[in-house]
Design a protein around this motif. Structure first.
Motif, mmCIF file in Angstrom:
data_model
loop_
_atom_site.group_PDB
_atom_site.id
_atom_site.type_symbol
_atom_site.label_atom_id
_atom_site.label_comp_id
_atom_site.label_asym_id
_atom_site.label_seq_id
_atom_site.Cartn_x
_atom_site.Cartn_y
_atom_site.Cartn_z
ATOM 1 N N LEU A 76 0.947 -1.109 0.075
ATOM 2 C CA LEU A 76 0.059 0.126 0.067
ATOM 3 C C LEU A 76 0.918 1.291 0.170
ATOM 4 C CD1 LEU A 76 -3.096 -0.707 2.254
ATOM 5 C CD2 LEU A 76 -3.142 -0.352 0.020
ATOM 6 N N ALA A 77 1.887 1.378 0.884
ATOM 7 C CA ALA A 77 2.793 2.528 0.846
ATOM 8 C C ALA A 77 3.751 2.623 -0.417
ATOM 9 C CB ALA A 77 3.744 2.211 1.997
ATOM 10 N N ALA A 78 3.964 1.534 -1.160
ATOM 11 C CA ALA A 78 4.539 1.706 -2.369
ATOM 12 C C ALA A 78 3.803 1.637 -3.538
ATOM 13 C CB ALA A 78 5.479 0.209 -2.654
ATOM 14 N N ASP A 79 2.579 1.767 -3.437
ATOM 15 C CA ASP A 79 1.612 1.736 -4.652
ATOM 16 C C ASP A 79 1.333 3.391 -4.931
ATOM 17 O OD1 ASP A 79 -0.115 1.728 -6.691
ATOM 18 O OD2 ASP A 79 -1.602 0.638 -5.345
ATOM 19 N N PRO A 80 1.961 3.681 -6.257
ATOM 20 C CA PRO A 80 1.811 5.071 -6.691
ATOM 21 C C PRO A 80 0.372 5.604 -6.832
ATOM 22 C CG PRO A 80 2.721 3.775 -8.495
ATOM 23 C CD PRO A 80 2.665 2.730 -7.334
ATOM 24 N N THR A 81 -0.476 4.386 -7.199
ATOM 25 C CA THR A 81 -1.823 4.701 -7.490
ATOM 26 C C THR A 81 -2.610 5.500 -5.984
ATOM 27 O OG1 THR A 81 -2.450 2.682 -7.314
ATOM 28 C CG2 THR A 81 -1.836 3.341 -9.379
ATOM 29 N N VAL A 82 -2.136 5.148 -5.077
ATOM 30 C CA VAL A 82 -2.524 5.517 -3.789
ATOM 31 C C VAL A 82 -2.262 6.943 -3.302
ATOM 32 C CG1 VAL A 82 -2.991 5.142 -1.398
ATOM 33 C CG2 VAL A 82 -2.713 3.133 -3.083
ATOM 34 N N MET A 83 -3.014 7.662 -3.420
ATOM 35 C CA MET A 83 -2.679 9.209 -3.138
ATOM 36 C C MET A 83 -2.811 9.677 -1.647
ATOM 37 S SD MET A 83 -1.785 10.157 -6.003
ATOM 38 C CE MET A 83 -1.518 12.016 -5.763
ATOM 39 N N SER A 178 -7.625 2.283 3.864
ATOM 40 C CA SER A 178 -8.603 1.109 3.850
ATOM 41 C C SER A 178 -9.737 1.712 4.173
ATOM 42 C CB SER A 178 -8.110 -0.193 4.540
ATOM 43 O OG SER A 178 -6.835 -0.654 4.173
ATOM 44 N N LEU A 179 -9.802 2.504 5.335
ATOM 45 C CA LEU A 179 -11.200 2.717 5.807
ATOM 46 C C LEU A 179 -11.710 3.751 4.733
ATOM 47 C CD1 LEU A 179 -10.389 2.859 9.564
ATOM 48 C CD2 LEU A 179 -12.240 1.724 8.225
ATOM 49 N N ASN A 180 -10.854 4.756 4.216
ATOM 50 C CA ASN A 180 -11.270 5.803 3.303
ATOM 51 C C ASN A 180 -11.424 5.416 1.993
ATOM 52 O OD1 ASN A 180 -11.436 8.080 5.246
ATOM 53 N ND2 ASN A 180 -9.278 8.219 5.139
ATOM 54 N N SER A 181 -11.143 4.079 1.648
ATOM 55 C CA SER A 181 -11.136 3.576 0.107
ATOM 56 C C SER A 181 -12.535 3.346 0.121
ATOM 57 C CB SER A 181 -10.269 2.372 -0.001
ATOM 58 O OG SER A 181 -10.398 1.956 -1.107
ATOM 59 N N GLU A 182 -13.006 3.679 -1.347
ATOM 60 C CA GLU A 182 -14.315 3.103 -1.825
ATOM 61 C C GLU A 182 -14.617 1.763 -2.070
ATOM 62 O OE1 GLU A 182 -15.306 6.083 -5.020
ATOM 63 O OE2 GLU A 182 -15.309 7.671 -3.460
ATOM 64 N N SER A 196 -16.102 -2.079 10.487
ATOM 65 C CA SER A 196 -16.298 -0.310 10.985
ATOM 66 C C SER A 196 -16.959 0.547 10.014
ATOM 67 C CB SER A 196 -14.787 -0.001 10.883
ATOM 68 O OG SER A 196 -13.955 -0.610 11.889
ATOM 69 N N ARG A 197 -16.571 0.359 8.757
ATOM 70 C CA ARG A 197 -17.711 1.093 7.733
ATOM 71 C C ARG A 197 -19.152 1.160 8.061
ATOM 72 N NH1 ARG A 197 -14.622 -0.812 2.462
ATOM 73 N NH2 ARG A 197 -12.784 0.452 2.382
ATOM 74 N N ALA A 198 -19.582 -0.330 8.322
ATOM 75 C CA ALA A 198 -20.828 -0.461 8.594
ATOM 76 C C ALA A 198 -21.462 0.315 9.877
ATOM 77 C CB ALA A 198 -21.268 -2.029 8.495
ATOM 78 N N ALA A 199 -20.427 0.069 10.853
ATOM 79 C CA ALA A 199 -21.142 0.783 12.175
ATOM 80 C C ALA A 199 -21.109 2.434 11.948
ATOM 81 C CB ALA A 199 -20.100 0.389 13.233
ATOM 82 N N ALA A 200 -20.245 2.723 11.392
ATOM 83 C CA ALA A 200 -19.987 4.253 11.123
ATOM 84 C C ALA A 200 -21.277 4.882 10.242
ATOM 85 C CB ALA A 200 -18.718 4.662 10.407
ATOM 86 N N LEU A 201 -21.876 4.048 9.619
ATOM 87 C CA LEU A 201 -22.965 4.484 8.668
ATOM 88 C C LEU A 201 -24.133 5.166 9.780
ATOM 89 C CD1 LEU A 201 -23.146 1.979 5.752
ATOM 90 C CD2 LEU A 201 -22.285 4.398 5.650
ATOM 91 N N GLU A 202 -24.216 4.562 10.561
ATOM 92 C CA GLU A 202 -25.441 4.885 11.665
ATOM 93 C C GLU A 202 -25.076 6.143 12.337
ATOM 94 O OE1 GLU A 202 -26.587 1.995 14.534
ATOM 95 O OE2 GLU A 202 -26.122 0.286 13.387
#
Length: 235
Positions: A76-83, A178-182, A196-202
């Protein structure tokens, strides 16, 4: 088991020595397997040194999963597509803007007792602590899973306090990405991200933010004396 699926095709292979083993993996052309093999070897080497020096180290049955998690974090850290600019990040702690609250979460390992600790501190826009929580859990397979569980518990705690606008801030850049990824997380801790995403939707409004490790320790572990602390012990 994931390691069974990866290693099974090579179980009948024979090699003269370690160099021959590594060259055999390279010739097979499976670079994903080579990456995993190198990370596991590194973890085994660290484990050997820790045992020799009588230092605390991961149990043998957690070496593979921990190596896989570290490799995923490296990719993830080395992936140039992840801004990284798309991830809210801070080098120092700051209070949230009204009407948000900020929930800082962190995890700690206690390998000598095979346990992990999770800490959460929630503050308002004036920086005042409105709630704090600490919990002892069984030691998860990897460090990042401790962080993911801490985030999940922070979300549940914020909901229990009746908060609706919350910033969740931790020091694992991999987890925050990962949490901010769509997209759906395919990592070993992906199910925890999905929970975590599901819990935050509330909640009415929320986002996930990254903070430097030193400032997170100051924000979480050093401020329990200022809060009404809730102790929850795992059975």
């Amino acid at each position: 088991m994931v390691e069974d699926v990866i290693c099974r095709p090579h179980i009948l292979d024979r090699f003269a020595n370690f160099k021959d083993l590594f060259l055999g993996f390279l010739k097979a052309g499976d670079l994903t397997f080579v990456d995993r093999f190198v990370m596991v070897c590194r973890s085994v080497w660290f484990k050997r040194n820790a045992v020799r020096l009588k230092q605390v180290s991961l149990p043998y049955d957690q070496i593979f999963s921990d190596a896989a998690a570290r490799l995923h974090e490296f990719h993830l850290a080395a992936d140039p597509t992840v801004m990284t600019a798309s991830i809210p990040s801070s080098n120092s702690w700051s209070p949230p803007q009204t009407p948000f609250y900020k929930a800082n979460f962190d995890g700690a390992l206690f390998q000598d007792i095979n346990k992990a600790g999770i800490g959460v501190v929630i503050r308002d826009s004036a920086g005042l602590v409105i709630g704090a929580l600490s919990e002892i859990i069984s030691l998860p397979p990897s460090v990042i899973e401790v962080e993911a569980l801490a985030c999940q518990i922070a979300i549940i705690f914020a909901r229990e306090l009746g908060l609706q606008e919350v910033v969740f801030e931790g020091d694992s850049e991999t987890l925050i990405k990962s949490l901010n990824s769509e997209s759906t997380s395919l990592s070993q801790f992906g199910h925890l991200v999905d929970d975590s995403r599901a819990a935050a939707l509330e909640l009415q409004s929320y986002f996930f933010s990254h903070i430097a490790c030193v400032d997170l320790m100051r924000a979480v572990w050093l401020d329990f004396s200022k809060a009404k602390q809730v102790e929850i012990c795992a059975p």
